[in-house]
Design an enzyme around this catalytic site. Sequence first.
Site, mmCIF file in Angstrom:
data_model
loop_
_atom_site.group_PDB
_atom_site.id
_atom_site.type_symbol
_atom_site.label_atom_id
_atom_site.label_comp_id
_atom_site.label_asym_id
_atom_site.label_seq_id
_atom_site.Cartn_x
_atom_site.Cartn_y
_atom_site.Cartn_z
ATOM 1 N N LYS A 16 0.850 -1.200 0.000
ATOM 2 C CA LYS A 16 0.000 0.000 0.000
ATOM 3 C C LYS A 16 0.884 1.248 0.000
ATOM 4 O O LYS A 16 2.096 1.153 0.232
ATOM 5 C CB LYS A 16 -0.917 -0.026 1.225
ATOM 6 C CG LYS A 16 -0.183 0.027 2.561
ATOM 7 C CD LYS A 16 -1.156 -0.161 3.723
ATOM 8 C CE LYS A 16 -0.409 -0.226 5.045
ATOM 9 N NZ LYS A 16 -1.300 -0.529 6.177
ATOM 10 N N ARG B 252 -10.951 0.170 14.809
ATOM 11 C CA ARG B 252 -10.939 0.948 13.561
ATOM 12 C C ARG B 252 -11.966 0.317 12.631
ATOM 13 O O ARG B 252 -13.055 0.831 12.463
ATOM 14 C CB ARG B 252 -9.540 0.945 12.925
ATOM 15 C CG ARG B 252 -8.496 1.690 13.721
ATOM 16 C CD ARG B 252 -7.237 1.938 12.909
ATOM 17 N NE ARG B 252 -6.782 0.747 12.182
ATOM 18 C CZ ARG B 252 -5.624 0.638 11.562
ATOM 19 N NH1 ARG B 252 -4.783 1.666 11.555
ATOM 20 N NH2 ARG B 252 -5.283 -0.459 10.929
ATOM 21 N N TYR C 200 16.842 29.504 7.107
ATOM 22 C CA TYR C 200 15.732 30.319 7.619
ATOM 23 C C TYR C 200 15.804 30.456 9.137
ATOM 24 O O TYR C 200 16.012 29.458 9.844
ATOM 25 C CB TYR C 200 14.394 29.694 7.245
ATOM 26 C CG TYR C 200 14.057 29.832 5.780
ATOM 27 C CD1 TYR C 200 13.787 31.096 5.239
ATOM 28 C CD2 TYR C 200 14.020 28.734 4.951
ATOM 29 C CE1 TYR C 200 13.482 31.223 3.888
ATOM 30 C CE2 TYR C 200 13.711 28.856 3.609
ATOM 31 C CZ TYR C 200 13.445 30.101 3.082
ATOM 32 O OH TYR C 200 13.150 30.234 1.745
HETATM 33 C C1 LIG Z 1 -0.511 -1.668 6.741
HETATM 34 C C2 LIG Z 1 -1.105 -2.949 7.145
HETATM 35 C C3 LIG Z 1 -0.286 -4.065 7.404
HETATM 36 C C4 LIG Z 1 1.222 -3.993 7.399
HETATM 37 O O1 LIG Z 1 1.682 -3.408 8.596
HETATM 38 P P1 LIG Z 1 3.256 -3.293 8.932
HETATM 39 O O2 LIG Z 1 3.277 -2.736 10.302
HETATM 40 O O3 LIG Z 1 3.825 -2.345 7.928
HETATM 41 O O4 LIG Z 1 3.834 -4.652 8.820
HETATM 42 C C5 LIG Z 1 -0.897 -5.270 7.697
HETATM 43 N N1 LIG Z 1 -2.242 -5.367 7.734
HETATM 44 C C6 LIG Z 1 -3.058 -4.321 7.509
HETATM 45 C C7 LIG Z 1 -4.527 -4.499 7.587
HETATM 46 C C8 LIG Z 1 -2.519 -3.077 7.218
HETATM 47 O O5 LIG Z 1 -3.324 -2.047 6.994
#
Ligand SMILES: *Cc1c(COP(=O)(O)O)cnc(C)c1O
Length: 381
Positions: free
Chosen positions: A56, A151, A276
């Site tokens: 993702k 969630r 800055y």
């Molecule tokens: C992002 C996500 C993961 C992966 O999590 P990591 O901490 O990056 O290993 C696994 N499952 C779901 C449902 C997620 O949204």
Amino acid sequence: MFRAVDAHGPFPRMSRPISALISATALRHNLQRIRQTLDAARAPGQAPAKTWSVIKANAYGHHIEAVLDGLRQTDGFAMLELDEAQRCRAAGWRGPILLIEGVFEPGDVREAVALDTTLVLHGFHGIKVLEAGGGAPATDVYVKLNTGMNRLGFREEELGQALARLQGLQDQGKLGRIGFMTHCATADGPQGIADQLAHFQQAVQGRTGPVSVANSAACLRFPEQAGDWVRPGIALYGASPFTDQSAASMGFRPVMTFRAELIGVQTLKPGEGVGYGFGFVAEQAMRVGVVACGYADGYPRHARTGTPIQVHGRRTRTLGTVSMDMLAVDLRGIPEAGIGSEVILWGAAGPSVDEVADAAGTIGYELLTAVAPRVKRRIQE
Ligand SMILES: *Cc1c(COP(=O)(O)O)cnc(C)c1O
């Protein structure tokens, strides 16, 4: 299967000297490393866990097309958006794809089916969307349970009703197989996942179907509880899901090397400031390097003076306020550094992304996913 090409095409010769190198070797190694951990925890005769590699957020900022080849040994890819799924198919991936938040509206169902995805259903709304979209005959789903994170997911007491609806769809030939999943809120902390898993096991007891519970933290700390399919993300990219344990100490290798060059050098007199607000003021005469990387490239503006950085092969520190396109570094002790010297913001030869994140009050996940589109990703072996 995948062409190992620069995701942005060949480098223009006069491009701004900043890029993110993506190591296919490190990806392969990290996937293997997770599998070793899981395999070592399996009971004799138990089938190995399968892996949904989570890609993702554009593969945690690495660029989807740049990671597919390094992860080609995975069992499946998990992501959020239909267009990410489309990119995987366009790049030649024929294996399983999991949409971890399912579909968002009825119009998505047809495309999700055409892309041959597996869908997560995390509430009655999702079932309604699936029904309204005409169902998905050969599509497998995971029913997601809310086991405490609050969630997404069905509560245990809603599961019977949800499954009755889904079995209705199955009976009409409008749904594939049903599995079960949950996501743990405290796999990286002292609380662990025992409570959440107890809820999960109680809810799915006596039901058949594949089970998926583990993100990176759960894979590494509770490999014996990993279930049939795991869902690692951050560990694949060689960063740590923990604040108290580095990725390197667990045998992971950084996948991204975020590199730039010095494009300016200044010699400050005592009392002169840089950047800055004169965020850093020199107490003595010193050389300061100006790096072609700023917050518009994804470097954290909150990184304080003293954030570790590698210049010309030597570890030094940042100075003052990070600008949109530039940041300043301390060149004391690196007299050989000059314009064109290589700078590693984070990666294999420099500080880890987690060290930089720590100095900026955040986590490696945020920094990796924030690397800007204007930074070219290049695949290295
Ligand atoms: C992002 C996500 C993961 C992966 O999590 P990591 O901490 O990056 O290993 C696994 N499952 C779901 C449902 C997620 O949204």
